[in-house]
Design an enzyme around this catalytic site. Structure first.
Site, mmCIF file in Angstrom:
data_model
loop_
_atom_site.group_PDB
_atom_site.id
_atom_site.type_symbol
_atom_site.label_atom_id
_atom_site.label_comp_id
_atom_site.label_asym_id
_atom_site.label_seq_id
_atom_site.Cartn_x
_atom_site.Cartn_y
_atom_site.Cartn_z
ATOM 1 N N LYS A 117 0.827 -1.216 0.000
ATOM 2 C CA LYS A 117 0.000 0.000 0.000
ATOM 3 C C LYS A 117 0.856 1.258 0.000
ATOM 4 O O LYS A 117 0.434 2.294 -0.513
ATOM 5 C CB LYS A 117 -1.005 -0.011 1.164
ATOM 6 C CG LYS A 117 -2.072 -1.079 0.964
ATOM 7 C CD LYS A 117 -3.404 -0.789 1.622
ATOM 8 C CE LYS A 117 -4.437 -1.819 1.179
ATOM 9 N NZ LYS A 117 -5.677 -1.796 1.903
ATOM 10 N N LYS A 199 -3.624 -11.159 -6.529
ATOM 11 C CA LYS A 199 -4.921 -11.296 -5.842
ATOM 12 C C LYS A 199 -5.997 -10.399 -6.473
ATOM 13 O O LYS A 199 -5.702 -9.266 -6.852
ATOM 14 C CB LYS A 199 -4.677 -10.932 -4.374
ATOM 15 C CG LYS A 199 -5.917 -10.642 -3.546
ATOM 16 C CD LYS A 199 -5.544 -10.143 -2.157
ATOM 17 C CE LYS A 199 -5.998 -8.719 -1.962
ATOM 18 N NZ LYS A 199 -6.842 -8.406 -0.842
ATOM 19 N N LYS A 202 -10.488 -5.232 -4.581
ATOM 20 C CA LYS A 202 -11.552 -4.288 -4.891
ATOM 21 C C LYS A 202 -10.985 -2.939 -5.298
ATOM 22 O O LYS A 202 -11.677 -2.128 -5.874
ATOM 23 C CB LYS A 202 -12.530 -4.173 -3.732
ATOM 24 C CG LYS A 202 -11.984 -3.684 -2.425
ATOM 25 C CD LYS A 202 -13.153 -3.351 -1.519
ATOM 26 C CE LYS A 202 -13.250 -4.261 -0.330
ATOM 27 N NZ LYS A 202 -12.341 -3.851 0.752
HETATM 28 P P1 ATP Z 1 -8.197 -4.481 -1.052
HETATM 29 O O1 ATP Z 1 -8.358 -5.536 -2.076
HETATM 30 O O2 ATP Z 1 -8.751 -3.162 -1.450
HETATM 31 O O3 ATP Z 1 -6.843 -4.428 -0.434
HETATM 32 P P2 ATP Z 1 -9.513 -6.306 0.560
HETATM 33 O O4 ATP Z 1 -10.653 -6.740 -0.287
HETATM 34 O O5 ATP Z 1 -8.343 -7.194 0.709
HETATM 35 O O6 ATP Z 1 -9.126 -4.863 0.126
HETATM 36 P P3 ATP Z 1 -11.215 -6.385 2.887
HETATM 37 O O7 ATP Z 1 -12.483 -5.982 2.266
HETATM 38 O O8 ATP Z 1 -11.026 -5.801 4.217
HETATM 39 O O9 ATP Z 1 -9.956 -6.006 2.047
HETATM 40 O O10 ATP Z 1 -11.154 -7.963 2.949
HETATM 41 C C1 ATP Z 1 -12.177 -8.687 3.555
HETATM 42 C C2 ATP Z 1 -11.873 -10.146 3.565
HETATM 43 O O11 ATP Z 1 -11.834 -10.652 2.226
HETATM 44 C C3 ATP Z 1 -10.512 -10.497 4.181
HETATM 45 O O12 ATP Z 1 -10.699 -11.642 5.013
HETATM 46 C C4 ATP Z 1 -9.656 -10.825 3.011
HETATM 47 O O13 ATP Z 1 -8.642 -11.759 3.345
HETATM 48 C C5 ATP Z 1 -10.652 -11.423 2.044
HETATM 49 N N1 ATP Z 1 -10.220 -11.287 0.657
HETATM 50 C C6 ATP Z 1 -9.962 -10.125 -0.001
HETATM 51 N N2 ATP Z 1 -9.601 -10.364 -1.269
HETATM 52 C C7 ATP Z 1 -9.612 -11.715 -1.429
HETATM 53 C C8 ATP Z 1 -9.313 -12.580 -2.525
HETATM 54 N N3 ATP Z 1 -8.943 -12.112 -3.696
HETATM 55 N N4 ATP Z 1 -9.439 -13.915 -2.341
HETATM 56 C C9 ATP Z 1 -9.829 -14.415 -1.140
HETATM 57 N N5 ATP Z 1 -10.111 -13.649 -0.075
HETATM 58 C C10 ATP Z 1 -10.013 -12.316 -0.185
#
Ligand code: ATP
Ligand code: LTN
Length: 335
Positions: A117, A199, A202
């Site tokens: 980040k 990964k 969002k």
């Molecule tokens: P960003 O992608 O913007 O960094 P994020 O989606 O990782 O944000 P959160 O919304 O806080 O952040 O994540 C919520 C949950 O979703 C967490 O448990 C995270 O590990 C899971 N998660 C996020 N992206 C994935 C992915 N691509 N595959 C599986 N689990 C995910």
């Protein structure tokens, strides 16, 4: 979770910092739904984590409610778990301050997400971004939990929460329960549709890389059709086939079958047909969730009620732990 070993207390959260993706659902939220049966679960909307990157205030407020509605639409049941907004429980910030003095700058600067980040937001490497894992440790440790259901990318943060808990307990005496990360075997890391070694996120700038809950059927199908695969033609799960393997994982979760069953179903078929089937399956599964979210968002009073009673329950549990912490460290709390 070994349900036969009795009820456990679990904690998880997700940030309202954008539209949720199917990665969030597959890696975390679907597990929250499963685990709320037979366990005591706290699920939060982590808006305090969100402000570590710049947010537009009106949008953050709107997305907080959208996130609450989406969790409920996905099956999170506020009658079975405690669903609340992080900033409505002040103990999160208070415990963070205490834990900050037990956490080293060196260990925070080595966190993978902080490094990523910082690169992405080079003009805004603020203290909150670095302190993010300590706030997450405070979230978890306040509720004396056994487990934390998260996607693979958050494992490192749960591990640091464990380290901080152990450090505190050693210095001040037994205070915190030391939590375990709960990570699914299938789908713990859904990959980007455009760069399948990265990964799905969002906050990805390439909108074709992620499937959002807000996407309509045409958009979902178009994104899957464009998904990067490889030059081969067999639909098989393997390390060298990151794109196809990712699609097989997504399909198996949304179809509720195993990856092997999905491989069999598409044996001898082409990538085009396969991608279309994945797109249709996902779109058809998301449609009722989207409709339910919309219905819930139309009833702001219901959502406000759910979040208020969630915050009240969380507050009571958090207050108990914080008071214990203050006693242990020598903070005056009156006579
Ligand atoms: P960003 O992608 O913007 O960094 P994020 O989606 O990782 O944000 P959160 O919304 O806080 O952040 O994540 C919520 C949950 O979703 C967490 O448990 C995270 O590990 C899971 N998660 C996020 N992206 C994935 C992915 N691509 N595959 C599986 N689990 C995910
Ligand atoms: N940082 C997490 C969201 C989060 C969380 C938590 C997850 C905030 N507090 C406590 C588990 C436990 C993320 O997924 N980005």
């Amino acid at each position: 979770m070994e349900a036969e070993r009795g009820r456990k207390t679990l904690y998880s959260a997700a940030q309202p910092s954008g539209n949720l993706t199917i990665g969030n659902y597959v890696g975390a939220i679907r597990n929250w739904v499963r685990l709320q049966e037979g366990n005591d679960c706290f699920y939060a909307i982590a808006n305090m984590h969100s402000i570590t990157v710049r947010q537009e205030p009106a949008e953050l407020r709107r997305r907080t409610l959208e996130a609450a509605a989406l969790y409920i639409a996905c099956g999170v049941d506020p009658e079975k778990c405690t669903l609340y907004v992080q900033s409505q429980v002040p103990q999160h910030a208070e415990l963070t301050w205490v834990l900050n003095s037990l956490t080293y700058v060196g260990e925070m600067s080595r966190m993978t997400q902080f490094k990523d980040k910082s690169q992405k937001h080079a003009d805004n490497i603020n203290m909150g971004l670095m302190d993010y894992p300590v706030l997450m440790a405070a979230d978890i440790l306040l509720y004396q939990v056994d487990g934390v259901p998260v996607g693979l990318d958050q494992k490192q943060h749960v591990e640091i929460a464990r380290d901080i808990a152990i450090r505190f307990n050693n210095r001040y005496g037994e205070t915190f329960r030391v939590p375990e990360p709960l990570i699914l075997k299938t789908g713990a890391k859904i990959m980007s549709l455009q760069e399948p070694t990265k990964k799905m996120s969002k906050s990805d700038e390439n909108l074709n890389a992620s499937i959002f809950f807000a996407d309509d059927k045409d958009t979902i199908i178009r994104k899957f059709k464009r998904a990067v695969t490889d030059s081969g033609n067999d639909i098989r799960y393997s390390e060298e086939k990151a794109g196809v393997s990712n699609l097989l994982t997504i399909y198996s979760v949304f179809r509720d079958c195993t990856v092997e069953e999905a491989e069999k179903e598409f044996a001898g078929k082409g990538y085009g047909e396969f991608k279309l089937a994945v797109g249709e399956t996902v779109a058809d599964k998301l449609a009722p969730v989207q409709a339910e979210q919309k219905k819930l968002l139309a009833d702001k009073a219901y959502l406000a009620g759910v979040l208020a009673s969630g915050a009240e329950r969380a507050f009571k549990a958090a207050r108990k732990t914080l008071s214990k912490v203050y006693r242990k460290i020598g903070f005056y709390q009156g006579e």
